[in-house]
Design an enzyme around this catalytic site. Structure first.
Site, PDB file in Angstrom:
ATOM      1  N   GLU A   1      44.653  40.262  40.999  1.00  0.00           N
ATOM      2  CA  GLU A   1      43.536  39.353  41.393  1.00  0.00           C
ATOM      3  C   GLU A   1      42.683  39.214  40.471  1.00  0.00           C
ATOM      4  O   GLU A   1      42.015  38.095  40.080  1.00  0.00           O
ATOM      5  CB  GLU A   1      42.924  39.666  42.837  1.00  0.00           C
TER       6      GLU A   1
ATOM      7  N   TRP B   1      43.977  36.763  38.145  1.00  0.00           N
ATOM      8  CA  TRP B   1      43.926  35.291  38.434  1.00  0.00           C
ATOM      9  C   TRP B   1      42.451  34.968  38.029  1.00  0.00           C
ATOM     10  O   TRP B   1      42.249  33.883  37.444  1.00  0.00           O
ATOM     11  CB  TRP B   1      43.861  35.225  40.032  1.00  0.00           C
TER      12      TRP B   1
ATOM     13  N   TRP C   1      45.229   8.932  47.291  1.00  0.00           N
ATOM     14  CA  TRP C   1      44.205   9.763  48.223  1.00  0.00           C
ATOM     15  C   TRP C   1      43.763   8.981  49.335  1.00  0.00           C
ATOM     16  O   TRP C   1      43.693   7.745  49.144  1.00  0.00           O
ATOM     17  CB  TRP C   1      43.007  10.547  47.229  1.00  0.00           C
TER      18      TRP C   1
ATOM     19  N   ASN D   1      39.958  34.411  51.369  1.00  0.00           N
ATOM     20  CA  ASN D   1      40.763  33.785  50.376  1.00  0.00           C
ATOM     21  C   ASN D   1      42.137  33.124  51.276  1.00  0.00           C
ATOM     22  O   ASN D   1      42.082  31.665  50.992  1.00  0.00           O
ATOM     23  CB  ASN D   1      41.457  34.748  49.436  1.00  0.00           C
TER      24      ASN D   1
ATOM     25  N   TRP E   1      40.843  16.448  46.426  1.00  0.00           N
ATOM     26  CA  TRP E   1      40.306  17.895  46.362  1.00  0.00           C
ATOM     27  C   TRP E   1      38.652  18.069  45.781  1.00  0.00           C
ATOM     28  O   TRP E   1      38.196  19.010  46.134  1.00  0.00           O
ATOM     29  CB  TRP E   1      41.159  18.797  45.527  1.00  0.00           C
TER      30      TRP E   1
ATOM     31  N   TRP F   1      40.915  25.180  43.860  1.00  0.00           N
ATOM     32  CA  TRP F   1      41.119  23.840  44.578  1.00  0.00           C
ATOM     33  C   TRP F   1      42.412  22.991  43.841  1.00  0.00           C
ATOM     34  O   TRP F   1      43.267  22.387  44.644  1.00  0.00           O
ATOM     35  CB  TRP F   1      39.932  22.788  44.430  1.00  0.00           C
TER      36      TRP F   1
HETATM   37  C1  LIG Z   1      39.906  26.485  47.229  1.00  0.00           C
HETATM   38  C2  LIG Z   1      39.747  27.693  46.590  1.00  0.00           C
HETATM   39  C3  LIG Z   1      38.375  27.771  46.158  1.00  0.00           C
HETATM   40  C4  LIG Z   1      37.879  28.957  45.497  1.00  0.00           C
HETATM   41  N1  LIG Z   1      36.767  29.191  45.028  1.00  0.00           N
HETATM   42  C5  LIG Z   1      36.431  30.223  44.348  1.00  0.00           C
HETATM   43  C6  LIG Z   1      35.057  30.537  43.826  1.00  0.00           C
HETATM   44  O1  LIG Z   1      34.362  29.493  43.779  1.00  0.00           O
HETATM   45  N2  LIG Z   1      34.589  31.712  43.067  1.00  0.00           N
HETATM   46  C7  LIG Z   1      35.463  32.761  43.152  1.00  0.00           C
HETATM   47  O2  LIG Z   1      35.066  33.560  42.590  1.00  0.00           O
HETATM   48  N3  LIG Z   1      36.672  32.591  43.863  1.00  0.00           N
HETATM   49  C8  LIG Z   1      37.250  31.671  44.366  1.00  0.00           C
HETATM   50  N4  LIG Z   1      38.256  31.491  45.048  1.00  0.00           N
HETATM   51  C9  LIG Z   1      39.267  32.810  44.664  1.00  0.00           C
HETATM   52  C10 LIG Z   1      39.235  33.543  46.057  1.00  0.00           C
HETATM   53  O3  LIG Z   1      39.244  33.182  47.247  1.00  0.00           O
HETATM   54  C11 LIG Z   1      37.941  34.442  45.784  1.00  0.00           C
HETATM   55  O4  LIG Z   1      37.460  35.018  44.707  1.00  0.00           O
HETATM   56  C12 LIG Z   1      38.293  35.936  46.800  1.00  0.00           C
HETATM   57  O5  LIG Z   1      38.368  35.356  48.149  1.00  0.00           O
HETATM   58  C13 LIG Z   1      37.062  36.564  46.709  1.00  0.00           C
HETATM   59  O6  LIG Z   1      36.939  37.616  47.861  1.00  0.00           O
HETATM   60  P1  LIG Z   1      37.103  38.983  47.367  1.00  0.00           P
HETATM   61  O7  LIG Z   1      36.097  39.385  46.263  1.00  0.00           O
HETATM   62  O8  LIG Z   1      36.802  40.054  48.465  1.00  0.00           O
HETATM   63  O9  LIG Z   1      38.368  39.368  46.569  1.00  0.00           O
HETATM   64  P2  LIG Z   1      39.372  40.320  46.478  1.00  0.00           P
HETATM   65  O10 LIG Z   1      40.552  40.059  46.995  1.00  0.00           O
HETATM   66  O11 LIG Z   1      38.747  41.697  46.484  1.00  0.00           O
HETATM   67  O12 LIG Z   1      39.593  40.442  44.775  1.00  0.00           O
HETATM   68  C14 LIG Z   1      38.914  41.038  43.878  1.00  0.00           C
HETATM   69  C15 LIG Z   1      38.470  40.055  42.788  1.00  0.00           C
HETATM   70  O13 LIG Z   1      39.369  39.223  42.197  1.00  0.00           O
HETATM   71  C16 LIG Z   1      39.022  37.953  41.937  1.00  0.00           C
HETATM   72  N5  LIG Z   1      39.936  36.919  42.721  1.00  0.00           N
HETATM   73  C17 LIG Z   1      40.526  37.260  43.773  1.00  0.00           C
HETATM   74  N6  LIG Z   1      41.270  36.070  44.027  1.00  0.00           N
HETATM   75  C18 LIG Z   1      41.011  35.322  43.064  1.00  0.00           C
HETATM   76  C19 LIG Z   1      41.825  33.742  43.054  1.00  0.00           C
HETATM   77  N7  LIG Z   1      42.768  33.485  43.632  1.00  0.00           N
HETATM   78  N8  LIG Z   1      41.311  33.265  41.969  1.00  0.00           N
HETATM   79  C20 LIG Z   1      40.404  33.701  40.960  1.00  0.00           C
HETATM   80  N9  LIG Z   1      40.041  35.070  41.162  1.00  0.00           N
HETATM   81  C21 LIG Z   1      40.214  35.818  42.181  1.00  0.00           C
HETATM   82  C22 LIG Z   1      37.557  37.729  42.469  1.00  0.00           C
HETATM   83  O14 LIG Z   1      36.746  37.922  41.312  1.00  0.00           O
HETATM   84  C23 LIG Z   1      37.492  38.720  43.447  1.00  0.00           C
HETATM   85  O15 LIG Z   1      36.159  39.103  43.585  1.00  0.00           O
HETATM   86  C24 LIG Z   1      38.706  30.188  45.669  1.00  0.00           C
HETATM   87  C25 LIG Z   1      39.892  29.966  46.134  1.00  0.00           C
HETATM   88  C26 LIG Z   1      40.490  28.934  46.879  1.00  0.00           C
HETATM   89  C27 LIG Z   1      41.755  28.926  47.304  1.00  0.00           C
END
Ligand SMILES: Cc1cc2nc3c(=O)[nH]c(=O)nc-3n(C[C@H](O)[C@H](O)[C@H](O)COP(=O)(O)OP(=O)(O)OC[C@H]3O[C@@H](n4cnc5c(N)ncnc54)[C@H](O)[C@@H]3O)c2cc1C
Length: 472
Positions: free
Chosen positions: A276, A279, A307, A343, A361, A384
């Site tokens: 993660e 990502w 769209w 997420n 989007w 997105w």
């Molecule tokens: C439509 C959409 C919009 C999103 N917008 C954002 C946003 O603006 N900012 C943001 O930080 N994340 C975004 N995410 C990614 C993700 O949803 C969040 O990072 C995550 O939910 C944060 O929760 P957590 O810290 O508990 O994640 P955890 O599962 O604990 O993951 C640890 C860290 O890994 C990173 N991470 C995890 N998943 C992703 C991912 N899919 N993409 C990139 N980094 C990730 C984050 O920094 C997160 O804090 C988005 C996802 C989607 C589907």
């Protein structure tokens, strides 16, 4: 002794701060400053939830600096003249900062660095946000990666062992206060919301470096074991909630990685969590190499996609959790109340907007930008575009999430739905996923909840696939 300006931005911490470290290691007296210039980040100036977070994070950083005998000075932009004037008044020989990767910010910072250097100031930037710089990795052909798995394999091979750095307990000696302009008060930056609509945020989050450390510790103690299976369940506290802390740089990703390496949790949970973080790295790699993607499809074939014309009522219903699809509405209400959304639910609300409502989007990305405390241009754009199927490594557009079966699978007891839509808590569990199937029961239990979904899951899927076929 000469002083150096340490220009804080999205690195609101002291430990593992390469710019601060460079100032101290260079024998300079550090002058910590923050310059408020949201207009320089247009068209993605920070949204309201980000401002609310930054207000508290700046206060926490100032308190941490004061505990070390220093303080944070705040100024209004424009940034370049503000820095030039600080240099002139304080006699600073150097300006140090940690890099950001948003296209508008990268351009601005490059101009600032060039100009200061031309004026004889030592201007240097550092990597304080990522495990690897976005330009460090390329495919064998020398191109940027567009697919996550090969990117992450290459990144893992290139990773250096994480090395953390603790800031000293006091900064001695300190610049003479008389030599540095006073700056404005935190209230003068006007970041805190006028009405306290953000109260719910702070029941869940504590901005600042200490809050970030506590969130990491909670995650290591309570949620890392089992993360690989529990991370998809919005009804459980199964993820780290580190995203706003990482976005604002209140904790370094290097420190998070070091904690993972020291952990005795099962290997599959550690690998999943590392991925993660991968990502996040990938999102920054994409944003750096494809800087127009916050507004344009990475996959240009979607430029011709039909769209739907934005219907303000549909958009409003989506934004405020009144689509009639409980898992979507629960997510949008969680976002509104806490500034954060799980997420899995982010993917479902994004899929419903872009596929069932067939809205572009960018409408969703903009709403998230204003309401998420972790709004991050790299991650939000990637999230997105991935959800819409227009991005890198995308789930193809024709894979449309069914919000009813997804809810039943990832919120099996309907507890997440009941938490954010208490009006549906009286319904038996299976009905919480698709309440329109028993209209009489729904009308009695939740008279104000929509009787029918804005777009029916099955019909919306057919229409989305039809539009996709027509656009090919
Ligand atoms: C439509 C959409 C919009 C999103 N917008 C954002 C946003 O603006 N900012 C943001 O930080 N994340 C975004 N995410 C990614 C993700 O949803 C969040 O990072 C995550 O939910 C944060 O929760 P957590 O810290 O508990 O994640 P955890 O599962 O604990 O993951 C640890 C860290 O890994 C990173 N991470 C995890 N998943 C992703 C991912 N899919 N993409 C990139 N980094 C990730 C984050 O920094 C997160 O804090 C988005 C996802 C989607 C589907």
């Amino acid at each position: 002794m000469a002083c150096a300006i340490v220009w804080f931005r999205n690195d609101l911490r002291l430990d593992d701060n390469p710019a601060l470290r460079a100032a101290l290691a260079g024998g300079y007296l550090p002058v910590p400053v923050y310059i408020h210039a949201p207009q320089e980040e247009a068209p993605w100036a920070p949204g309201a939830a980000s401002d609310a977070w930054r207000h508290r994070s700046l206060a926490a950083l100032d308190a941490a600096l004061r505990a070390r005998g220093s303080r944070l000075r705040l100024f209004h932009g424009p940034t370049l003249p503000a820095l030039q004037s600080l240099v002139a008044i304080s006699g600073a020989e150097a300006v140090f900062w940690n890099r950001r990767y948003e296209p508008a910010v990268e351009r601005r910072d490059a101009t600032i660095k060039r100009t200061l250097r031309r004026q004889g100031v030592r201007a240097e930037s550092f990597n304080g946000a990522l495990l690897l710089e976005p330009w460090e990795l390329a495919t064998r052909q020398g191109d940027p990666y567009r697919v996550f798995t090969p990117f992450w394999n290459a990144a893992q091979a290139a990773l250096r062992p994480p090395r953390t750095w603790d800031a000293p307990a006091r900064f001695d000696p300190l610049p003479d206060d008389a030599d540095v302009p006073e700056g404005v008060s935190l209230a003068g930056l006007d970041l805190a919301p006028p009405r306290s609509w953000d109260e719910g945020f702070w029941r869940r989050f504590t901005p600042g470096e200490a809050g970030a450390r506590a969130a990491l510790q909670r995650f290591l103690d309570q949620a890392l074991t089992g993360y690989a299976t529990r991370r998809d369940r919005p009804d459980l506290d199964g993820t780290s909630r580190l995203s706003p802390h990482l976005h604002f740089g209140e904790i370094s990703v290097v420190r998070v990685l070091a904690a993972l390496e020291a952990s005795t949790a099962p290997a599959e949970d550690i690998a999943k969590f590392r991925a993660e973080l991968g990502w996040r790295e990938f999102g920054h790699h994409l944003l750096h190499h494809f800087p127009d993607t916050p507004a344009r499809n990475l996959d240009r074939r979607f430029d011709a996609f039909p769209w739907a014309r934005p219907d303000p009522r549909a958009l409003d219903a989506w934004r405020h959790g009144r689509t009639g699809i409980p898992i979507v509405d629960a997510g949008m209400r969680e976002l509104w109340a806490t500034g954060w959304m799980h997420n899995r639910v982010r993917m479902l609300v994004a899929s419903y907007l872009t596929k069932h409502l067939r809205l572009h989007w960018e409408h969703g990305a903009r709403w998230f930008w204003d309401t998420l405390v972790d709004a991050d241009l790299a991650n939000n754009t990637q999230g997105w575009q991935w959800s819409a199927g227009t991005g890198a490594d995308a789930a193809p557009y024709f894979r449309v999430f069914n919000p009813v079966t997804q809810a039943a699978r990832f919120d099996p007891e309907g507890a997440y739905i009941a938490r954010w839509l208490p009006e549906l808590a009286a319904l038996p569990v299976p009905l919480r996923f698709a309440p329109w199937e028993r209209p009489g029961l729904l009308a009695r239990a939740a008279p104000r909840y929509p009787r029918r979904p804005l777009v029916d899951p099955a019909a919306g899927r057919v229409a989305a696939l039809d539009a996709w076929r027509r656009s090919r």
